[in-house]
Design a protein around this motif. Structure first.
Motif, PDB file in Angstrom:
ATOM      1  N   GLN A  22      -0.287  -6.089  -2.031  1.00 46.02           N
ATOM      2  CA  GLN A  22      -0.112  -7.101  -3.067  1.00 46.02           C
ATOM      3  C   GLN A  22       1.123  -7.923  -2.747  1.00 46.02           C
ATOM      4  O   GLN A  22       2.238  -7.387  -2.748  1.00 46.02           O
ATOM      5  CB  GLN A  22       0.014  -6.454  -4.440  1.00 46.02           C
TER       6      GLN A  22
ATOM      7  N   PRO B   6       3.696 -11.196  -3.651  1.00 46.97           N
ATOM      8  CA  PRO B   6       4.222 -11.736  -4.911  1.00 46.97           C
ATOM      9  C   PRO B   6       3.299 -12.815  -5.479  1.00 46.97           C
ATOM     10  O   PRO B   6       2.905 -13.750  -4.774  1.00 46.97           O
ATOM     11  CB  PRO B   6       5.577 -12.310  -4.506  1.00 46.97           C
ATOM     12  N   GLY B   7       2.953 -12.662  -6.752  1.00 49.50           N
ATOM     13  CA  GLY B   7       2.135 -13.652  -7.427  1.00 49.50           C
ATOM     14  C   GLY B   7       0.660 -13.630  -7.070  1.00 49.50           C
ATOM     15  O   GLY B   7      -0.102 -14.503  -7.488  1.00 49.50           O
ATOM     16  N   LYS B   8       0.253 -12.619  -6.288  1.00 47.64           N
ATOM     17  CA  LYS B   8      -1.145 -12.553  -5.852  1.00 47.64           C
ATOM     18  C   LYS B   8      -1.782 -11.252  -6.314  1.00 47.64           C
ATOM     19  O   LYS B   8      -1.120 -10.327  -6.777  1.00 47.64           O
ATOM     20  CB  LYS B   8      -1.232 -12.693  -4.334  1.00 47.64           C
ATOM     21  N   SER B   9      -3.108 -11.192  -6.160  1.00 42.18           N
ATOM     22  CA  SER B   9      -3.826  -9.998  -6.558  1.00 42.18           C
ATOM     23  C   SER B   9      -3.642  -8.888  -5.528  1.00 42.18           C
ATOM     24  O   SER B   9      -3.206  -9.121  -4.397  1.00 42.18           O
ATOM     25  CB  SER B   9      -5.314 -10.313  -6.706  1.00 42.18           C
TER      26      SER B   9
END
Length: 111
Positions: A39, A41-44
């Protein structure tokens, strides 16, 4: 109660290598699929690689040819060998043995 503990993350330069480990306890390890996710940052949280009890592997297209998942049933440990690392590989990497997750280990690829 199952427990997964990852290790081996860190800071590496582009083109470098790292090997992640995931030690399992309290789990019937030999007969179950194992997997690595990551994962950024800011992603799934995305699937990176899986391995069946018989050794069948699957990889995300983005890591094929660079990453290798393996397992040592005697040690109840899953590994992820990562080569030719790229900045886009920067993420927290998680070990997954259903239904359990590890706590994650940070991999940062930067010069």
């Amino acid at each position: 109660q199952g427990q997964l503990v990852e290790s081996g993350g860190g800071l590496v330069q582009p083109g470098g290598s790292l090997r992640l480990s995931c030690a399992a306890s309290g789990i019937t390890f030999n007969s179950i699929d194992v997997a690595w996710y990551r994962q950024a940052p800011g992603k799934s949280r995305d699937l990176v690689a899986t391995m069946s009890p018989r050794g069948t592997t699957n990889y995300a297209d983005s890591v094929k040819g660079r990453f290798t998942i393996s397992r040592d049933n005697a040690k109840r440990t899953v590994y992820l060998q990562m080569r030719s690392l790229e900045p886009d590989d920067t993420a927290v990497y998680f070990c997954r043995i259903r239904p359990w997750w590890g706590q994650g280990t940070q991999v940062t690829v930067s010069s």
